[in-house]
Design a protein around this motif. Structure first.
Motif, mmCIF file in Angstrom:
data_model
loop_
_atom_site.group_PDB
_atom_site.id
_atom_site.type_symbol
_atom_site.label_atom_id
_atom_site.label_comp_id
_atom_site.label_asym_id
_atom_site.label_seq_id
_atom_site.Cartn_x
_atom_site.Cartn_y
_atom_site.Cartn_z
ATOM 1 N N ILE A 244 0.849 -1.185 0.000
ATOM 2 C CA ILE A 244 0.000 0.000 0.000
ATOM 3 C C ILE A 244 0.890 1.241 0.000
ATOM 4 N N PRO A 245 0.864 2.032 -1.065
ATOM 5 C CA PRO A 245 1.710 3.227 -1.121
ATOM 6 C C PRO A 245 1.156 4.337 -0.236
ATOM 7 N N LYS A 246 2.029 5.159 0.266
ATOM 8 C CA LYS A 246 1.651 6.307 1.073
ATOM 9 C C LYS A 246 1.167 7.427 0.153
ATOM 10 N N VAL A 247 0.077 8.075 0.527
ATOM 11 C CA VAL A 247 -0.422 9.228 -0.215
ATOM 12 C C VAL A 247 0.123 10.477 0.468
ATOM 13 N N SER A 248 1.035 11.162 -0.204
ATOM 14 C CA SER A 248 1.649 12.365 0.354
ATOM 15 C C SER A 248 0.843 13.594 -0.048
ATOM 16 N N LEU A 249 0.540 14.431 0.913
ATOM 17 C CA LEU A 249 -0.251 15.622 0.627
ATOM 18 C C LEU A 249 0.456 16.548 -0.346
ATOM 19 N N SER A 250 1.781 16.506 -0.356
ATOM 20 C CA SER A 250 2.536 17.381 -1.261
ATOM 21 C C SER A 250 2.319 17.011 -2.726
ATOM 22 N N LYS A 251 1.835 15.792 -2.986
ATOM 23 C CA LYS A 251 1.603 15.353 -4.358
ATOM 24 C C LYS A 251 0.161 15.588 -4.819
ATOM 25 N N VAL A 252 -0.719 15.972 -3.898
ATOM 26 C CA VAL A 252 -2.118 16.200 -4.244
ATOM 27 C C VAL A 252 -2.256 17.507 -5.026
ATOM 28 N N GLY A 253 -3.068 17.485 -6.085
ATOM 29 C CA GLY A 253 -3.297 18.686 -6.879
ATOM 30 C C GLY A 253 -4.637 19.318 -6.538
ATOM 31 N N ALA A 254 -4.701 20.643 -6.534
ATOM 32 C CA ALA A 254 -5.952 21.352 -6.257
ATOM 33 C C ALA A 254 -5.948 22.687 -6.997
ATOM 34 N N ALA A 255 -7.119 23.085 -7.454
ATOM 35 C CA ALA A 255 -7.269 24.373 -8.148
ATOM 36 C C ALA A 255 -8.679 24.883 -7.935
ATOM 37 N N SER A 256 -8.811 26.202 -7.849
ATOM 38 C CA SER A 256 -10.123 26.832 -7.696
ATOM 39 C C SER A 256 -10.113 28.168 -8.425
ATOM 40 N N LEU A 257 -10.955 28.279 -9.465
ATOM 41 C CA LEU A 257 -11.022 29.490 -10.274
ATOM 42 C C LEU A 257 -12.379 30.160 -10.091
ATOM 43 N N ILE A 258 -12.386 31.482 -10.103
ATOM 44 C CA ILE A 258 -13.592 32.245 -9.829
ATOM 45 C C ILE A 258 -14.574 32.242 -10.993
ATOM 46 N N GLY A 259 -14.093 32.058 -12.215
ATOM 47 C CA GLY A 259 -14.967 32.073 -13.380
ATOM 48 C C GLY A 259 -15.529 33.463 -13.641
ATOM 49 N N GLN A 260 -16.811 33.538 -13.986
ATOM 50 C CA GLN A 260 -17.446 34.813 -14.294
ATOM 51 C C GLN A 260 -18.216 35.375 -13.102
ATOM 52 N N ARG A 261 -18.092 34.744 -11.947
ATOM 53 C CA ARG A 261 -18.821 35.204 -10.770
ATOM 54 C C ARG A 261 -18.104 36.386 -10.111
ATOM 55 N N LYS A 262 -18.845 37.119 -9.298
ATOM 56 C CA LYS A 262 -18.264 38.269 -8.603
ATOM 57 C C LYS A 262 -17.301 37.838 -7.507
ATOM 58 N N GLU A 263 -17.573 36.688 -6.902
ATOM 59 C CA GLU A 263 -16.675 36.170 -5.881
ATOM 60 C C GLU A 263 -16.642 34.654 -5.944
ATOM 61 N N ASN A 264 -15.603 34.088 -5.378
ATOM 62 C CA ASN A 264 -15.469 32.638 -5.354
ATOM 63 C C ASN A 264 -16.060 32.124 -4.048
ATOM 64 N N GLU A 265 -17.182 31.412 -4.138
ATOM 65 C CA GLU A 265 -17.835 30.860 -2.957
ATOM 66 C C GLU A 265 -17.486 29.395 -2.742
ATOM 67 N N ASP A 266 -16.588 28.845 -3.583
ATOM 68 C CA ASP A 266 -16.083 27.483 -3.386
ATOM 69 C C ASP A 266 -15.005 27.490 -2.303
ATOM 70 N N ARG A 267 -14.954 26.401 -1.539
ATOM 71 C CA ARG A 267 -13.893 26.198 -0.556
ATOM 72 C C ARG A 267 -13.425 24.756 -0.663
ATOM 73 N N TYR A 268 -12.153 24.518 -0.391
ATOM 74 C CA TYR A 268 -11.641 23.145 -0.398
ATOM 75 C C TYR A 268 -10.560 22.992 0.658
ATOM 76 N N GLN A 269 -10.369 21.747 1.098
ATOM 77 C CA GLN A 269 -9.351 21.460 2.107
ATOM 78 C C GLN A 269 -8.735 20.091 1.876
ATOM 79 N N VAL A 270 -7.444 20.001 2.161
ATOM 80 C CA VAL A 270 -6.698 18.744 2.144
ATOM 81 C C VAL A 270 -5.814 18.758 3.378
ATOM 82 N N SER A 271 -5.929 17.733 4.237
ATOM 83 C CA SER A 271 -5.112 17.737 5.449
ATOM 84 C C SER A 271 -4.924 16.329 6.002
#
Length: 369
Positions: free
Chosen positions: A84-111
């Motif tokens: 079973i390989p270890k999942v390192s948080l440093s290798k996890v990818g994440a992105a959040s773009l605002i698009g055409q909205r006035k503000e970004n109401e998306d939230r995400y977490q990795v821990s």
């Protein structure tokens, strides 16, 4: 040596007093030397996880190339009798773009929530960011407190969602900001325990999917008002379902989902915070990644398209960036958020150029009519 024999030998003390840890280290080190000597894809080891007695090529362990080079989780590998390989948080990818909205109401977490549990979450707020912010700040701690009392992670997540919903209601009542009184959010949370047990809980239309053998395996089902079981609950509770000018169903003409955290003005109309959960055992030989996405991506790209794009990327960080940008290029106007978690088979399904559908809907996604 068969996997069963390996586990039996690892559980006792091996020859010359070699303990469990030493035995596994020796075995893994020896196997890695073979891998460097013979190269990937060749029968360079005597392991046979299926106990068939036949030599097994290295790619059956999910160790396909060196793009995601992770160490082995020794305790979990011994406990489950497989690498079973270890999942390192440093290798996890994440992105959040605002698009055409006035503000970004998306939230995400990795821990790294506990020593053996990793926490992944996406929250897509609507009617303001208050509900998404609250979940972003407190959901992990609620779950962390509950895992001390309960081993079943599906029960833990269900209780955490309901507790957070109640706490948010109390918070909004005491808040001087009246504009957030009707705020709500989707919530899709994944817990990975011991690198092999994956448990997902979700309300709303943010999604979780697994890349397995090059195909998209959906781990969540959207809570839309046109789902028969969801519509029936809304109607029995005194609510109703209407369709807007874009053909999107809405609860009481307002909300495009039947489950959420928040939206307290619709709770007595059948909108609930109880999540649907799913537990799955990972097979790192076949499972390449976990992806969590908000509807700014889901509305414009289907699950297999997302899977195909991720399989073409060099690493999860590149994959997350490409998916979020591509959804905007396809016409999504909503916030676009994605988390990509690599597993043992990362890089195994490189795939050819994906063919995308031109029949996609080029209209703005949204939950409010």
């Amino acid at each position: 040596m068969s996997a069963a024999s390996f586990v039996r030998l690892a559980r006792c003390r091996g020859p010359r007093g070699l303990g469990c840890r030493g035995l596994l280290l020796y075995t893994v080190a020896t196997s890695r030397r073979h891998l460097r000597t013979f190269g990937p894809g060749l029968s360079s080891t005597r392991f046979d996880p299926d106990s068939s007695g036949r030599p097994t090529p290295w790619d059956s362990f999910g160790i396909w190339d060196n793009r995601i080079d992770e160490p082995i989780l020794l305790p979990s590998s011994i406990r489950y009798g497989k690498i079973i390989p270890k999942v390192s948080l440093s290798k996890v990818g994440a992105a959040s773009l605002i698009g055409q909205r006035k503000e970004n109401e998306d939230r995400y977490q990795v821990s790294q929530m506990t020593e053996n549990i990793i926490y992944f979450a996406v929250f897509d707020g609507h009617g303001g960011s208050e509900a998404a912010d609250f979940c972003d700040n407190y959901m992990e701690q609620y779950i962390k407190d509950l895992v001390v009392q309960e081993d079943n992670l599906e029960l833990v997540l269900t209780r955490a969602f309901l507790d957070v919903d109640k706490a948010l209601q109390k918070h909004l009542r005491l808040s001087p900001n009246a504009s957030g009184a009707n705020a709500g959010t989707t919530a899709t949370v994944a817990l990975l325990r011991d690198g092999i047990e994956l448990v997902v809980a979700s309300v709303g239309d943010s999604r979780a999917m697994l890349g397995r053998k090059g195909k998209a395996l959906k781990l969540t089902v959207d809570h839309h008002p046109d789902r028969k079981d969801e519509k029936e609950r809304i109607k029995k509770s005194g609510g109703f379902v209407t369709w807007n000018s874009l053909g999107q169903p809405n609860v009481n003409g307002r909300l495009a989902m039947t489950r959420s955290i928040g939206d307290f003005d619709l709770k007595n109309m059948g909108v609930i915070a109880q999540p649907e959960t799913r537990r799955i055992k990972l097979h790192h030989v076949n499972d390449a990644f976990l992806a969590l996405t908000t509807d700014g991506i889901n509305f414009i790209m289907n699950s297999q398209e997302i899977c195909d794009v991720i399989n073409q990327c060099h690493d999860p960080k590149e994959a997350a960036q490409r998916i979020s940008e591509q959804s905007l290029q396809y016409g999504s106007e909503d916030n676009s958020t994605i988390i990509v978690v690599p597993f043992g088979a990362w890089g195994k399904q490189k795939g050819s150029d994906a063919s995308f559908s031109f029949s996609r809907s080029f209209v703005s996604s949204g939950r409010w009519a």
